[in-house]
Design an enzyme around this catalytic site. Structure first.
Site, PDB file in Angstrom:
ATOM      1  N   HIS A 163      56.035  15.442 -11.572  1.00 23.53           N
ATOM      2  CA  HIS A 163      55.339  14.382 -10.838  1.00 23.53           C
ATOM      3  C   HIS A 163      55.740  13.048 -11.438  1.00 23.53           C
ATOM      4  O   HIS A 163      55.739  12.886 -12.666  1.00 23.53           O
ATOM      5  CB  HIS A 163      53.819  14.519 -10.978  1.00 23.53           C
ATOM      6  CG  HIS A 163      53.270  15.798 -10.432  1.00 23.53           C
ATOM      7  ND1 HIS A 163      53.205  16.075  -9.087  1.00 23.53           N
ATOM      8  CD2 HIS A 163      52.755  16.878 -11.056  1.00 23.53           C
ATOM      9  CE1 HIS A 163      52.672  17.274  -8.914  1.00 23.53           C
ATOM     10  NE2 HIS A 163      52.393  17.782 -10.086  1.00 23.53           N
ATOM     11  N   ASN A 210      46.725  18.206  -5.473  1.00 20.68           N
ATOM     12  CA  ASN A 210      45.452  17.621  -5.911  1.00 20.68           C
ATOM     13  C   ASN A 210      45.715  16.328  -6.670  1.00 20.68           C
ATOM     14  O   ASN A 210      44.903  15.410  -6.648  1.00 20.68           O
ATOM     15  CB  ASN A 210      44.705  18.592  -6.822  1.00 20.68           C
ATOM     16  CG  ASN A 210      44.046  19.716  -6.036  1.00 20.68           C
ATOM     17  OD1 ASN A 210      43.064  19.511  -5.349  1.00 20.68           O
ATOM     18  ND2 ASN A 210      44.616  20.899  -6.116  1.00 20.68           N
ATOM     19  N   ALA A 239      47.779  17.523 -13.409  1.00 26.86           N
ATOM     20  CA  ALA A 239      49.159  17.748 -13.861  1.00 26.86           C
ATOM     21  C   ALA A 239      49.965  16.457 -14.000  1.00 26.86           C
ATOM     22  O   ALA A 239      51.180  16.502 -14.076  1.00 26.86           O
ATOM     23  CB  ALA A 239      49.848  18.686 -12.881  1.00 26.86           C
TER      24      ALA A 239
END
Ligand SMILES: NC(=O)c1ccc[n+]([C@@H]2O[C@H](COP(=O)([O-])OP(=O)(O)OC[C@H]3O[C@@H](n4cnc5c(N)ncnc54)[C@H](O)[C@@H]3O)[C@@H](O)[C@H]2O)c1
Length: 270
Positions: free
Chosen positions: A221, A191, A123
């Site tokens: 993120h 992750n 992501a």
């Protein structure tokens, strides 16, 4: 060129998107030979929804039948699955990258067996820049993850620290530590911190901050790197998967891009 025989283990949100892409866009180069899941209904559902004719197999049978295994199951078992695939000399795409931290033997095994481990960017964006930067000196790598409270629900860190996510007001830094600690505390949520650490400074030297707020509607993120090359900042604003709010849509799309790389004769980007 013969088609690559692929198998998917984990028929949830990500597994379904990958299977759909194989059917729609990659059927000329990839054949899905089988799928596997601890919940057989999930495997049946994937095949029915994508209208793919493939076998539902146990893990060992699936590994024996495919050239490339795609793991989209769980960080609790991803290292075991990878180990079994590599032992059989099969390539593997691993989505649950947190499960590979502290397992350097897996990477050695891949070399010994002549097999490949692919870790999709998931992501986040910016891993290309991190990898390039690592060719010279890198001083710091920081990941700041912003998630709505429901995206952190049930994480071992939240339970252990007795954090009441429902009572938080405004932006709160829930966690500030290393990638190694983040993966233990939030195995289903970050992750990306594992993947970032594996392509950068390693789990003990990658800083991770997790921020939440009732006002956040989606996951984002932000990667910041400082080194000899200069500075890098990459921000990714994600849309969550309707079938699993803990997973961002881009993570599933990154697995498709990785599958494309695995069957391509030209690789663009580092
Ligand atoms: N790399 C990244 O950036 C990234 C991003 C999001 C999710 N993930 C990880 O990818 C994995 C899949 O995510 P998802 O959103 O599809 O999850 P999901 O919960 O929607 O699906 C997981 C599927 O795997 C199956 N499963 C669980 N344990 C299994 C086992 N031992 N053997 C076989 N099947 C098993 C479940 O029954 C389920 O069908 C998760 O581990 C998740 O943490 C990685």
């Amino acid at each position: 060129m013969a088609k690559i025989k692929a198998g998917i283990i984990g028929c949830g949100a990500i597994g379904r998107v990958i299977a759909g892409a194989v059917k729609k866009d990659l059927s000329g180069v990839v054949e899905l030979v089988g799928v596997s899941d601890i919940d057989v209904k999930k495997a049946e559902g994937l095949l029915a929804d994508t209208n793919i004719k493939a076998s539902i197999l146990g893990r060992g049978e699936l590994i024996a039948k495919c050239d490339l295994l795609i793991e989209a199951a769980s960080g609790e078992v991803s290292h075991e699955i990878a180990d079994e695939a590599l032992e059989a000399g099969k390539d593997i795409i691993v989505m649950s990258t947190g499960g590979l931290l502290g397992k350097p033997d897996l990477f050695k095994k891949a070399g010994l067996k002549g097999a490949k481990i692919y870790l999709p960017s998931g992501a986040v964006s910016g891993l290309d820049g991190v990898k390039s930067a690592m060719a010279a000196g890198v001083d710091s790598v920081t990941l700041t993850t912003r998630k709505p409270p429901k995206g952190l629900d049930g994480a071992p860190y939240i339970i252990e620290k007795k954090i009441d996510l429902g009572s938080l007001k405004g932006e709160t830094v829930i966690f500030d530590g290393t990638a190694e600690e983040a993966v233990k505390g939030f195995p289903k949520n970050v992750n990306v911190s594992a993947t970032l650490s594996l392509c950068g400074l390693g789990p003990a030297r990658t800083r991770v901050r997790i921020i939440t707020s009732p006002d956040f509607k989606s996951n984002s993120h932000e990667i910041e790197v400082k080194g000899d090359f200069g500075q890098l900042k990459a921000v990714t604003q994600n849309v969550p998967m309707p079938t699993n709010p803990k997973t961002s849509y881009l993570a599933a799309l990154s697995a498709i891009a990785t599958l494309r790389n695995a069957v391509s004769s030209a690789l663009i980007g580092n």
